[in-house]
Design a protein around this motif. Structure first.
Motif, PDB file in Angstrom:
ATOM      1  N   THR A   1       0.828  -1.196   0.000  1.00 51.09           N
ATOM      2  CA  THR A   1       0.000   0.000   0.000  1.00 51.09           C
ATOM      3  C   THR A   1       0.865   1.249   0.000  1.00 51.09           C
ATOM      4  N   ALA A   2       0.303   2.328  -0.415  1.00 50.95           N
ATOM      5  CA  ALA A   2       0.981   3.624  -0.356  1.00 50.95           C
ATOM      6  C   ALA A   2      -0.033   4.646   0.135  1.00 50.95           C
ATOM      7  N   GLN A   3       0.294   5.328   1.183  1.00 55.64           N
ATOM      8  CA  GLN A   3      -0.581   6.335   1.749  1.00 55.64           C
ATOM      9  C   GLN A   3       0.079   7.703   1.591  1.00 55.64           C
ATOM     10  N   SER A   4      -0.711   8.753   1.679  1.00 52.39           N
ATOM     11  CA  SER A   4      -0.209  10.095   1.398  1.00 52.39           C
ATOM     12  C   SER A   4       0.688  10.654   2.498  1.00 52.39           C
ATOM     13  N   ASP A   5       0.504  10.181   3.727  1.00 55.65           N
ATOM     14  CA  ASP A   5       1.340  10.658   4.824  1.00 55.65           C
ATOM     15  C   ASP A   5       1.258   9.660   5.983  1.00 55.65           C
ATOM     16  N   LEU A   6       2.021   9.920   7.034  1.00 61.96           N
ATOM     17  CA  LEU A   6       2.086   8.994   8.162  1.00 61.96           C
ATOM     18  C   LEU A   6       0.723   8.790   8.814  1.00 61.96           C
ATOM     19  N   GLU A   7      -0.034   9.857   8.995  1.00 63.65           N
ATOM     20  CA  GLU A   7      -1.346   9.735   9.630  1.00 63.65           C
ATOM     21  C   GLU A   7      -2.289   8.874   8.784  1.00 63.65           C
ATOM     22  N   ALA A   8      -2.269   9.044   7.475  1.00 62.95           N
ATOM     23  CA  ALA A   8      -3.096   8.207   6.594  1.00 62.95           C
ATOM     24  C   ALA A   8      -2.653   6.750   6.687  1.00 62.95           C
ATOM     25  N   GLY A   9      -1.356   6.513   6.808  1.00 66.14           N
ATOM     26  CA  GLY A   9      -0.841   5.158   6.973  1.00 66.14           C
ATOM     27  C   GLY A   9      -1.304   4.528   8.264  1.00 66.14           C
ATOM     28  N   ARG A  10      -1.282   5.308   9.331  1.00 64.78           N
ATOM     29  CA  ARG A  10      -1.765   4.806  10.623  1.00 64.78           C
ATOM     30  C   ARG A  10      -3.246   4.464  10.556  1.00 64.78           C
ATOM     31  N   GLU A  11      -4.024   5.303   9.892  1.00 61.73           N
ATOM     32  CA  GLU A  11      -5.467   5.058   9.759  1.00 61.73           C
ATOM     33  C   GLU A  11      -5.722   3.788   8.940  1.00 61.73           C
ATOM     34  N   PHE A  12      -4.979   3.614   7.848  1.00 58.67           N
ATOM     35  CA  PHE A  12      -5.117   2.406   7.031  1.00 58.67           C
ATOM     36  C   PHE A  12      -4.839   1.169   7.879  1.00 58.67           C
ATOM     37  N   TYR A  13      -3.725   1.203   8.601  1.00 51.85           N
ATOM     38  CA  TYR A  13      -3.326   0.080   9.450  1.00 51.85           C
ATOM     39  C   TYR A  13      -4.427  -0.241  10.463  1.00 51.85           C
ATOM     40  N   LYS A  14      -4.885   0.769  11.169  1.00 51.26           N
ATOM     41  CA  LYS A  14      -5.924   0.596  12.187  1.00 51.26           C
ATOM     42  C   LYS A  14      -7.208   0.039  11.565  1.00 51.26           C
ATOM     43  N   ASP A  15      -7.596   0.565  10.408  1.00 48.99           N
ATOM     44  CA  ASP A  15      -8.820   0.134   9.750  1.00 48.99           C
ATOM     45  C   ASP A  15      -8.749  -1.336   9.332  1.00 48.99           C
ATOM     46  N   VAL A  16      -7.697  -1.704   8.603  1.00 49.08           N
ATOM     47  CA  VAL A  16      -7.607  -3.068   8.083  1.00 49.08           C
ATOM     48  C   VAL A  16      -7.419  -4.078   9.211  1.00 49.08           C
ATOM     49  N   LYS A  17      -6.549  -3.771  10.154  1.00 50.58           N
ATOM     50  CA  LYS A  17      -6.330  -4.692  11.271  1.00 50.58           C
ATOM     51  C   LYS A  17      -7.595  -4.811  12.129  1.00 50.58           C
ATOM     52  N   GLY A  18      -8.328  -3.703  12.290  1.00 48.23           N
ATOM     53  CA  GLY A  18      -9.588  -3.746  13.028  1.00 48.23           C
ATOM     54  C   GLY A  18     -10.632  -4.594  12.332  1.00 48.23           C
ATOM     55  N   ARG A  19     -10.685  -4.493  11.016  1.00 51.17           N
ATOM     56  CA  ARG A  19     -11.625  -5.327  10.252  1.00 51.17           C
ATOM     57  C   ARG A  19     -11.282  -6.806  10.420  1.00 51.17           C
ATOM     58  N   MET A  20      -9.992  -7.123  10.452  1.00 50.68           N
ATOM     59  CA  MET A  20      -9.578  -8.513  10.645  1.00 50.68           C
ATOM     60  C   MET A  20     -10.081  -9.036  11.981  1.00 50.68           C
ATOM     61  N   ALA A  21      -9.841  -8.257  13.030  1.00 45.88           N
ATOM     62  CA  ALA A  21     -10.265  -8.680  14.366  1.00 45.88           C
ATOM     63  C   ALA A  21     -11.780  -8.848  14.422  1.00 45.88           C
ATOM     64  N   ALA A  22     -12.496  -7.973  13.750  1.00 45.35           N
ATOM     65  CA  ALA A  22     -13.960  -8.019  13.774  1.00 45.35           C
ATOM     66  C   ALA A  22     -14.527  -9.293  13.156  1.00 45.35           C
ATOM     67  N   ILE A  23     -13.791  -9.884  12.218  1.00 43.83           N
ATOM     68  CA  ILE A  23     -14.288 -11.124  11.597  1.00 43.83           C
ATOM     69  C   ILE A  23     -13.589 -12.370  12.152  1.00 43.83           C
ATOM     70  N   GLY A  24     -12.775 -12.168  13.192  1.00 46.78           N
ATOM     71  CA  GLY A  24     -12.163 -13.314  13.861  1.00 46.78           C
ATOM     72  C   GLY A  24     -10.789 -13.711  13.349  1.00 46.78           C
ATOM     73  N   ARG A  25     -10.196 -12.896  12.476  1.00 48.19           N
ATOM     74  CA  ARG A  25      -8.824 -13.187  12.020  1.00 48.19           C
ATOM     75  C   ARG A  25      -7.838 -12.518  12.964  1.00 48.19           C
ATOM     76  N   ASP A  26      -6.748 -13.180  13.222  1.00 50.38           N
ATOM     77  CA  ASP A  26      -5.697 -12.605  14.056  1.00 50.38           C
ATOM     78  C   ASP A  26      -4.976 -11.525  13.249  1.00 50.38           C
ATOM     79  N   PRO A  27      -5.033 -10.268  13.670  1.00 47.59           N
ATOM     80  CA  PRO A  27      -4.383  -9.187  12.924  1.00 47.59           C
ATOM     81  C   PRO A  27      -2.883  -9.380  12.736  1.00 47.59           C
ATOM     82  N   GLU A  28      -2.263 -10.194  13.574  1.00 49.34           N
ATOM     83  CA  GLU A  28      -0.831 -10.452  13.438  1.00 49.34           C
ATOM     84  C   GLU A  28      -0.520 -11.363  12.242  1.00 49.34           C
ATOM     85  N   HIS A  29      -1.548 -11.951  11.651  1.00 52.37           N
ATOM     86  CA  HIS A  29      -1.348 -12.860  10.521  1.00 52.37           C
ATOM     87  C   HIS A  29      -1.283 -12.150   9.177  1.00 52.37           C
ATOM     88  N   MET A  30      -1.254 -10.828   9.191  1.00 53.15           N
ATOM     89  CA  MET A  30      -1.090 -10.065   7.944  1.00 53.15           C
ATOM     90  C   MET A  30      -0.047  -8.986   8.167  1.00 53.15           C
TER      91      MET A  30
END
Length: 83
Positions: free
Chosen positions: A20-49
């Motif tokens: 992935t490529a984000q426009s700045d550090l804050e956008a990168g942090r938001e992407f990380y939080k969003d995708v990892k949060g979605r993983m946890a919400a469906i029962g996937r271990d966020p550490e597995h990506m």
């Protein structure tokens, strides 16, 4: 994945790694939080990506072959226009 809501959903459901490529550090942090949060919400271990921001991978049979491929690719870039 990640440019759209559907891409983020697909990544969270199936990916082991996301380039992935984000426009700045804050956008990168938001992407990380969003995708990892979605993983946890469906029962996937966020550490597995792994999320690989701005990662450029060149593959070869050997390190030297990969370096030669990278040099060829770099030779195709007009840096005055790329900047």
């Amino acid at each position: 994945a990640g440019a759209s809501d559907a891409g983020r959903r697909l990544a969270s459901e199936t990916a082991e790694a996301v380039f992935t490529a984000q426009s700045d550090l804050e956008a990168g942090r938001e992407f990380y939080k969003d995708v990892k949060g979605r993983m946890a919400a469906i029962g996937r271990d966020p550490e597995h990506m792994k999320i690989l921001p701005a990662c450029f991978v060149v593959v070869g049979e050997t390190v030297e072959e990969a370096r030669e491929k990278r040099a060829r690719l770099d030779g195709l870039v007009d840096y005055a226009n790329a900047i």
